[in-house]
Design an enzyme around this catalytic site. Structure first.
Site, mmCIF file in Angstrom:
data_model
loop_
_atom_site.group_PDB
_atom_site.id
_atom_site.type_symbol
_atom_site.label_atom_id
_atom_site.label_comp_id
_atom_site.label_asym_id
_atom_site.label_seq_id
_atom_site.Cartn_x
_atom_site.Cartn_y
_atom_site.Cartn_z
ATOM 1 N N LYS A 142 0.828 -1.208 0.000
ATOM 2 C CA LYS A 142 0.000 0.000 0.000
ATOM 3 C C LYS A 142 0.861 1.256 0.000
ATOM 4 C CE LYS A 142 -3.992 -2.197 2.056
ATOM 5 N NZ LYS A 142 -4.566 -2.574 3.346
ATOM 6 N N LYS A 153 -9.275 -15.125 -11.678
ATOM 7 C CA LYS A 153 -10.494 -15.267 -10.910
ATOM 8 C C LYS A 153 -11.318 -13.982 -10.946
ATOM 9 C CE LYS A 153 -8.887 -13.574 -6.508
ATOM 10 N NZ LYS A 153 -9.182 -13.524 -5.119
ATOM 11 N N LYS A 196 -12.877 -7.867 -7.382
ATOM 12 C CA LYS A 196 -13.262 -6.466 -7.490
ATOM 13 C C LYS A 196 -12.177 -5.679 -8.194
ATOM 14 C CE LYS A 196 -15.679 -5.389 -4.064
ATOM 15 N NZ LYS A 196 -15.802 -5.230 -2.615
#
Ligand code: TRP
Length: 337
Positions: A117, A201, A204
């Site tokens: 992050k 897969k 989101k």
């Protein structure tokens, strides 16, 4: 069935980042629904964790509400599981402060998700991001969880929770906290739902999701756009990944007869992908439509949503306050004078 208070404890948090897709449903939510009758479950919406990315107040609230409505629509039952919103349980934040005193800068900085992050958002490397695993540990151990059902990406955070729990136990010479173990629903329960973009897969962040709340028209469009190829040229040919993915999705939502029909068509080189996709879209819609209707109904019933949140918070606070007071006693924060 075991009496509720003797059951093993399960805790899991869900970030309020919007709509659930088929991958979330078959990968996790469906297992949560099964777990609620076998374990003492605490499922909560991690609104504090989501503050690391600074959502607007409106987005924060609508996200929390949407996730709550979606989980309820999927069958999480507030009579069985304790469903609550993280910020409604301030005890978690108090334990977080206490745990922070024994969480070291070095180990927090080494966490993969922190490094990732920080790299993605170099302008927003805040202390909340650094101590994210401490807050998560607090969420888990404040209810003395035995199991935490989380995906691969959360395994390291869960390891940190075990580390902080062990450290506390050692430091104060008590086995206050059980060590929370990952709960894997691998085997037949855990289905990896593929995306429609040929590989990988459904996710989101992959931007390839079919959402439970999605309208039929939009689902049809997405399915019809799914990646295919020019068709098999030999009988019983192995399927390339995009085609295998379509069959996997069909295996999840369609009847065995439908799957067998298109398998035969594929194996005899007669398959028409357009027909297969049309069928797949309709079968997805038959599955999602009743859930979609429930989501919309629950979302509009604010009185119900706020009652669920309030009652969940009461139950969660009771359990959290009990642990917190044991912790404070061990640390020496209980006043004896
Ligand atoms: N970090 C988790 C995620 O991003 C959410 C979470 C917060 C969580 N607290 C938790 C998960 C406690 C399990 C247990 O998905």
């Amino acid at each position: 069935m075991t009496e509720k208070k003797h059951r093993k404890i399960v805790v899991s948090g869900i970030r309020p980042t919007g709509n659930l897709h088929l991958g979330n449903y078959f990968g996790a939510v469906r297992s949560f629904v099964k777990m609620q009758s076998e374990y003492q479950c605490y499922f909560f919406i991690a609104d504090l964790h989501s503050l690391t990315t600074h959502p607007t107040p409106e987005n924060l609230q609508s996200g929390v509400k949407q996730v709550l409505a979606e989980y309820l629509a999927c069958g999480i039952d507030p009579e069985q599981a304790t469903i609550f919103i993280q910020s409604d349980v301030p005890e978690v934040v108090e334990l977080y402060t206490l745990l922070n005193m024994n969480a070291y800068l070095g180990e927090l900085e080494r966490t993969t998700s922190f490094k990732e992050k920080a790299r993605q958002n170099p302008d927003n490397v805040n202390a909340g991001l650094l101590t994210y695993p401490v807050l998560m540990a607090s969420d888990i151990i404040i209810h003395k969880a035995n199991f935490v059902p989380v995906g691969k990406d959360q395994q390291q955070n869960l390891e940190m929770a075990r580390k902080f729990a062990t450290r506390f136990n050692h430091m104060y010479g008590h086995r206050l906290f059980p060590l929370p173990k990952p709960f894997s629903f691998d085997g037949k329960d855990m289905i990896k739902v593929p995306g429609l973009d040929g590989s990988g897969k459904m996710g989101k962040s992959e931007g390839n999701g079919i959402f439970l709340v999605e309208e039929a028209g939009s689902i049809r469009k997405k399915v019809m756009r799914a990646v295919t190829d020019s068709g098999p040229t030999m009988m019983n040919q192995q399927k390339p990944e995009p085609i295998r993915n379509l069959f996997t999705l069909m295996g999840i939502v369609s009847s065995p007869e439908t799957v067998a029909f298109f398998e035969d068509q594929y194996n005899s080189c007669q398959i028409r992908y357009g027909d297969m996709k049309k069928q797949l879209a309709e079968d997805i819609i038959s599955f999602t439509e009743p859930i979609r209707e429930k989501i919309l109904a629950i979302r509009n019933d604010e009185a119900y949503l706020s009652r669920v949140a309030r009652e969940g918070a009461d139950k969660a606070r009771e359990s959290a306050a009990r642990t917190l007071s044991e912790v404070k006693k061990l640390i020496g924060l209980n006043r004896l004078w």
